[in-house]
Enzyme design. Structure first.
Site, mmCIF file in Angstrom:
data_model
loop_
_atom_site.group_PDB
_atom_site.id
_atom_site.type_symbol
_atom_site.label_atom_id
_atom_site.label_comp_id
_atom_site.label_asym_id
_atom_site.label_seq_id
_atom_site.Cartn_x
_atom_site.Cartn_y
_atom_site.Cartn_z
ATOM 1 N N MET A 1 0.969 -1.318 0.155
ATOM 2 C CA MET A 1 0.130 -0.104 0.454
ATOM 3 C C MET A 1 1.044 1.293 -0.267
ATOM 4 O O MET A 1 0.702 2.049 -0.606
ATOM 5 C CB MET A 1 -1.197 0.212 1.329
ATOM 6 C CG MET A 1 0.059 -0.600 2.461
ATOM 7 S SD MET A 1 -0.221 2.082 3.014
ATOM 8 C CE MET A 1 -0.954 2.475 3.602
ATOM 9 N N TYR A 2 2.051 1.445 0.245
ATOM 10 C CA TYR A 2 3.646 2.406 0.034
ATOM 11 C C TYR A 2 3.047 2.355 -1.226
ATOM 12 O O TYR A 2 3.312 2.285 -2.523
ATOM 13 C CB TYR A 2 4.335 2.471 1.163
ATOM 14 C CG TYR A 2 4.612 1.623 2.121
ATOM 15 C CD1 TYR A 2 3.865 1.691 3.239
ATOM 16 C CD2 TYR A 2 5.492 0.814 2.526
ATOM 17 C CE1 TYR A 2 3.353 1.839 3.839
ATOM 18 C CE2 TYR A 2 5.958 0.567 4.579
ATOM 19 C CZ TYR A 2 4.800 1.045 5.197
ATOM 20 O OH TYR A 2 4.816 0.675 6.219
ATOM 21 N N SER A 3 2.982 4.151 -1.903
ATOM 22 C CA SER A 3 2.313 4.835 -2.746
ATOM 23 C C SER A 3 1.653 3.853 -3.724
ATOM 24 O O SER A 3 1.933 3.992 -5.097
ATOM 25 C CB SER A 3 3.854 4.898 -3.192
ATOM 26 O OG SER A 3 4.431 5.884 -2.729
#
Length: 323
Positions: free
Chosen positions: A58-60
């Protein structure tokens, strides 16, 4: 660089883990560095001996994994690197793109493998506990990934200790791959994990890899001469995590110890974490190269029992935060 084992496994990791949430797409968060700006951090980390890197799908929204994978393949040797990522949080608002169902775990892992550009993820972690999915479904799906060779080890993240105990018991009872690590919220001004989670991890042999080891920069900026990063200036979560009246007294004690030692508060904060037996490697997030140097220096700082007592004395119980 110093190295250790991850919990009771035979896996060797550096005593610092580079958190890669800060690298990816600035449109996701304004403080995130794009790929070109992020590359020097990976290069310096690898040149400094860091072999442990942590990201999440889910990071970026996947871009962090892409940037991380390319940088590690360019600058490092993947046979020596321990690459960790996570699954749980939504990738979009559509069905089956979040949580810990068998479907999402398997398809999210396959997507992470493609973005990272690897055949196997060293450490695949559940990013949080999923109250909507039976733990047996989650654990069996993780075990499937291990048996398929897509994942080497599995880990957990912030949750209540009793839930982790249930999951470990279910894995043991069914012969499934069990968690080898806990990525939890633990630092000098948030120590609620010491009540149950840290003793449980130590007893069960899980390596602890704390997130936010510097309390989203508060512990690094304890001295008034420190300057805030772009993340600190725009991060709305900090005020929700760290708002206890006793926090200021801890910061005062931190500055006292740091000044007496002639080092920065960040070094003392990380050295304090590294002194805890269950802690394998704090996950450091850096957007300035100097901050990486600071973290590395902390490895050589041994605190006395009196200094640790000074740091810990002002702490008062907090509400549970970060689950």
């Amino acid at each position: 660089m110093n190295y250790t084992r991850l919990g009771r496994t035979g896996l060797t990791v550096s005593r610092l883990c580079l958190g890669c949430m800060s690298y990816g797409d600035p449109q996701w968060r304004p403080w995130v560095l794009d790929e070109e700006a992020a590359r020097p951090f990976f290069r310096k980390a690898i040149e400094s001996g860091i072999t442990f890197f942590d990201t999440a799908n889910m990071y970026s929204l996947g871009v962090s994994e892409e940037v991380t994978g390319r940088a590690l393949r360019e600058y490092g040797n993947l046979d020596e690197i321990v690459l960790a990522t996570k699954v749980f949080f939504p990738m979009n608002d559509r069905p089956n793109r979040s949580g810990l169902s068998r479907k999402n775990i398997v398809q999210a892992c396959e997507a992470s493998l493609r973005r990272l550009g690897v055949e196997t993820i060293d450490l695949y972690q559940i990013h949080r506990y999923d109250e909507n999915t039976p733990i047996e479904e989650t654990l069996e799906a993780l075990d499937l990934l291990v048996r398929q060779g897509k994942v080497r080890y599995v880990g957990a993240s912030s949750m209540y200790a009793w839930r982790l105990a249930r999951m470990l018991g279910a894995s043991d009872g069914n012969g499934w791959a069990r968690f080898v690590s806990m990525q939890n919220h633990y630092n000098l001004i948030y120590r609620e994990e010491e009540r149950e989670m840290m003793p449980l991890c130590e007893a069960e042999g899980l390596g602890v890899i704390p997130w936010s080891p510097l309390a989203r920069g508060l512990l690094a900026r304890a001295q008034t001469t420190s300057t805030a990063t772009a993340r600190a200036e725009t991060d709305t979560l900090t005020a929700r995590l760290y708002d206890h009246p006793s926090d200021e007294a801890v910061l005062v004690a931190l500055c006292e110890v740091a000044e007496n030692r002639g080092v920065s508060p960040a070094e003392v904060s990380l050295a304090w974490l590294l002194s805890k037996p269950a802690v394998t490697a704090p996950i450091i997030g850096v957007t300035r190269l100097a901050h990486l140097d600071t973290a590395i220096r902390a490895l050589d700082l041994d605190l006395s029992e009196e200094e640790i007592e000074t740091l810990e004395a002002p702490y008062q119980p907090h509400a549970v935060r970060g689950h």
